[in-house]
Write a protein that holds these residues in place. Sequence first.
Motif, mmCIF file in Angstrom:
data_model
loop_
_atom_site.group_PDB
_atom_site.id
_atom_site.type_symbol
_atom_site.label_atom_id
_atom_site.label_comp_id
_atom_site.label_asym_id
_atom_site.label_seq_id
_atom_site.Cartn_x
_atom_site.Cartn_y
_atom_site.Cartn_z
ATOM 1 N N VAL A 1 3.841 4.248 -14.014
ATOM 2 C CA VAL A 1 3.509 3.759 -15.357
ATOM 3 C C VAL A 1 2.754 4.846 -16.112
ATOM 4 O O VAL A 1 3.049 5.144 -17.279
ATOM 5 C CB VAL A 1 2.672 2.470 -15.276
ATOM 6 N N VAL A 2 1.787 5.447 -15.447
ATOM 7 C CA VAL A 2 1.017 6.534 -16.050
ATOM 8 C C VAL A 2 1.913 7.736 -16.315
ATOM 9 O O VAL A 2 1.869 8.343 -17.390
ATOM 10 C CB VAL A 2 -0.163 6.926 -15.135
ATOM 11 N N ALA A 3 2.733 8.083 -15.338
ATOM 12 C CA ALA A 3 3.616 9.238 -15.495
ATOM 13 C C ALA A 3 4.554 9.067 -16.681
ATOM 14 O O ALA A 3 4.753 10.003 -17.477
ATOM 15 C CB ALA A 3 4.418 9.460 -14.204
ATOM 16 N N THR A 4 5.123 7.876 -16.827
ATOM 17 C CA THR A 4 6.057 7.633 -17.928
ATOM 18 C C THR A 4 5.363 7.784 -19.272
ATOM 19 O O THR A 4 5.921 8.370 -20.215
ATOM 20 C CB THR A 4 6.664 6.222 -17.792
ATOM 21 N N MET A 5 4.131 7.260 -19.380
ATOM 22 C CA MET A 5 3.388 7.425 -20.632
ATOM 23 C C MET A 5 3.163 8.896 -20.954
ATOM 24 O O MET A 5 3.139 9.298 -22.116
ATOM 25 C CB MET A 5 2.045 6.686 -20.551
ATOM 26 N N ALA A 6 3.000 9.706 -19.886
ATOM 27 C CA ALA A 6 2.733 11.133 -20.078
ATOM 28 C C ALA A 6 4.012 11.952 -20.197
ATOM 29 O O ALA A 6 3.947 13.177 -20.299
ATOM 30 C CB ALA A 6 1.884 11.648 -18.928
ATOM 31 N N GLY A 7 5.160 11.297 -20.147
ATOM 32 C CA GLY A 7 6.421 12.012 -20.273
ATOM 33 C C GLY A 7 6.870 12.706 -19.005
ATOM 34 O O GLY A 7 7.680 13.638 -19.042
ATOM 35 N N VAL A 8 6.354 12.245 -17.866
ATOM 36 C CA VAL A 8 6.708 12.830 -16.573
ATOM 37 C C VAL A 8 7.718 11.923 -15.878
ATOM 38 O O VAL A 8 7.604 10.697 -15.924
ATOM 39 C CB VAL A 8 5.442 12.990 -15.688
ATOM 40 N N THR A 9 8.701 12.518 -15.223
ATOM 41 C CA THR A 9 9.730 11.739 -14.543
ATOM 42 C C THR A 9 9.119 10.886 -13.437
ATOM 43 O O THR A 9 8.424 11.404 -12.567
ATOM 44 C CB THR A 9 10.789 12.673 -13.923
ATOM 45 N N PRO A 10 9.359 9.574 -13.432
ATOM 46 C CA PRO A 10 8.780 8.710 -12.386
ATOM 47 C C PRO A 10 9.413 8.975 -11.028
ATOM 48 O O PRO A 10 10.529 9.496 -10.925
ATOM 49 C CB PRO A 10 9.099 7.298 -12.882
ATOM 50 N N LEU A 11 8.684 8.592 -9.976
ATOM 51 C CA LEU A 11 9.123 8.831 -8.598
ATOM 52 C C LEU A 11 9.775 7.607 -7.957
ATOM 53 O O LEU A 11 10.334 7.702 -6.871
ATOM 54 C CB LEU A 11 7.930 9.254 -7.733
ATOM 55 N N GLY A 12 9.661 6.459 -8.615
ATOM 56 C CA GLY A 12 10.198 5.238 -8.021
ATOM 57 C C GLY A 12 9.155 4.404 -7.305
ATOM 58 O O GLY A 12 9.476 3.635 -6.406
ATOM 59 N N LEU A 13 7.889 4.556 -7.680
ATOM 60 C CA LEU A 13 6.806 3.783 -7.066
ATOM 61 C C LEU A 13 6.855 2.334 -7.536
ATOM 62 O O LEU A 13 7.136 2.065 -8.707
ATOM 63 C CB LEU A 13 5.451 4.396 -7.423
ATOM 64 N N THR A 14 6.579 1.408 -6.635
ATOM 65 C CA THR A 14 6.625 -0.012 -6.964
ATOM 66 C C THR A 14 5.387 -0.717 -6.425
ATOM 67 O O THR A 14 5.115 -0.637 -5.231
ATOM 68 C CB THR A 14 7.871 -0.681 -6.348
ATOM 69 N N PRO A 15 4.633 -1.412 -7.276
ATOM 70 C CA PRO A 15 3.498 -2.195 -6.771
ATOM 71 C C PRO A 15 3.996 -3.371 -5.931
ATOM 72 O O PRO A 15 4.886 -4.110 -6.350
ATOM 73 C CB PRO A 15 2.805 -2.687 -8.048
ATOM 74 N N LEU A 16 3.431 -3.553 -4.750
ATOM 75 C CA LEU A 16 3.788 -4.655 -3.865
ATOM 76 C C LEU A 16 2.523 -5.376 -3.427
ATOM 77 O O LEU A 16 1.439 -4.784 -3.404
ATOM 78 C CB LEU A 16 4.547 -4.149 -2.630
ATOM 79 N N LYS A 17 2.661 -6.645 -3.051
ATOM 80 C CA LYS A 17 1.524 -7.381 -2.528
ATOM 81 C C LYS A 17 1.167 -6.880 -1.139
ATOM 82 O O LYS A 17 2.043 -6.472 -0.371
ATOM 83 C CB LYS A 17 1.844 -8.873 -2.469
ATOM 84 N N ARG A 18 -0.099 -6.918 -0.820
ATOM 85 C CA ARG A 18 -0.568 -6.579 0.529
ATOM 86 C C ARG A 18 -1.288 -7.800 1.086
ATOM 87 O O ARG A 18 -2.205 -8.319 0.462
ATOM 88 C CB ARG A 18 -1.509 -5.376 0.487
ATOM 89 N N SER A 19 -0.822 -8.281 2.236
ATOM 90 C CA SER A 19 -1.370 -9.505 2.806
ATOM 91 C C SER A 19 -1.910 -9.253 4.206
ATOM 92 O O SER A 19 -1.394 -8.416 4.941
ATOM 93 C CB SER A 19 -0.295 -10.599 2.881
ATOM 94 N N ALA A 20 -2.930 -9.988 4.566
ATOM 95 C CA ALA A 20 -3.475 -9.964 5.924
ATOM 96 C C ALA A 20 -3.683 -11.400 6.374
ATOM 97 O O ALA A 20 -4.142 -12.245 5.597
ATOM 98 C CB ALA A 20 -4.797 -9.204 5.973
ATOM 99 N N PHE A 21 -3.310 -11.675 7.609
ATOM 100 C CA PHE A 21 -3.484 -13.009 8.172
ATOM 101 C C PHE A 21 -4.531 -12.926 9.283
ATOM 102 O O PHE A 21 -4.406 -12.099 10.186
ATOM 103 C CB PHE A 21 -2.164 -13.531 8.733
ATOM 104 N N THR A 22 -5.530 -13.751 9.211
ATOM 105 C CA THR A 22 -6.558 -13.776 10.254
ATOM 106 C C THR A 22 -6.515 -15.116 10.958
ATOM 107 O O THR A 22 -6.223 -16.154 10.345
ATOM 108 C CB THR A 22 -7.957 -13.539 9.666
ATOM 109 N N PHE A 23 -6.778 -15.100 12.248
ATOM 110 C CA PHE A 23 -6.731 -16.337 13.016
ATOM 111 C C PHE A 23 -7.598 -16.183 14.256
ATOM 112 O O PHE A 23 -7.929 -15.073 14.680
ATOM 113 C CB PHE A 23 -5.285 -16.670 13.421
ATOM 114 N N ASP A 24 -7.971 -17.287 14.833
ATOM 115 C CA ASP A 24 -8.736 -17.317 16.072
ATOM 116 C C ASP A 24 -7.752 -17.191 17.240
ATOM 117 O O ASP A 24 -6.898 -18.064 17.431
ATOM 118 C CB ASP A 24 -9.501 -18.626 16.174
ATOM 119 N N PRO A 25 -7.820 -16.114 18.041
ATOM 120 C CA PRO A 25 -6.853 -15.959 19.129
ATOM 121 C C PRO A 25 -7.062 -16.927 20.284
ATOM 122 O O PRO A 25 -6.222 -17.005 21.178
ATOM 123 C CB PRO A 25 -7.074 -14.516 19.580
#
Length: 232
Positions: free
Chosen positions: A199-223
């Motif tokens: 997004v920043v690169a495009t605003m600056a006129g730089v060719t994007p690399l194909g980066l994509t924001p994704l969710k990051r999840s963690a599951f915690t549990f009592d073993p």
Amino acid sequence: MDVDVAIIGGGIAGVSCAAYLSPRASVAVIEAESTLGYHATGRSAAIYTECYGAEPIRRLSLASRTYFVDREEPLGTVHPVLFVGARDDAAAVDDLYNTYRPLVPTLQRLSPQEVAALVPVIHPETTAGGILEPEALSLDVHGILTSFAVTAREHGCNILTGNRVTQITKSNSLWRIRAGEHAMTAGAIVDAAGPWGDVVATMAGVTPLGLTPLKRSAFTFDPGVPAGDWPF
């Protein structure tokens, strides 16, 4: 505001860059969220391992260790890491061991029985054994980010949170940036926006690399069993 370097992104990459640049240049960090480290940095697994990534990444990790531990109040404590192979993966485990050990001589190749002794819920017949990295670290991510931010501010860095960059243009040799209510010029821009880097690169006129924001999840549990001394 006129600065030598505008860093867009207030995660660990942007703030550490500011800490090292600010003694040598005028710097501003621009972060869209209300706090630093809001996204990937704040959701880090907080483990330092010298056995992650390609060799250049591993060498950078090795060079970083002293920053975490050689200080009055360490930012990391020893927490071993265990890599485990499935029953048919003995060759792959051996290959990893032979790849990592030249840079990390403390590594140990464990038998299935030794793996089970460390983590009793892993049955010996289900694994080809593993690799133990005994000197890995559990990191204080908040402490690390804060230490970089303190260093940057001590050297005059402006850290602007809650200011999303909306426009980047270039006039002659200067970048002109609009972020929230702020307008600034900069001789150079560091794109440290993580998965929003394109997004920043495009605003600056730089060719994007194909980066994509994704969710990051963690599951915690009592073993269900005592697990406080298990490796990561």
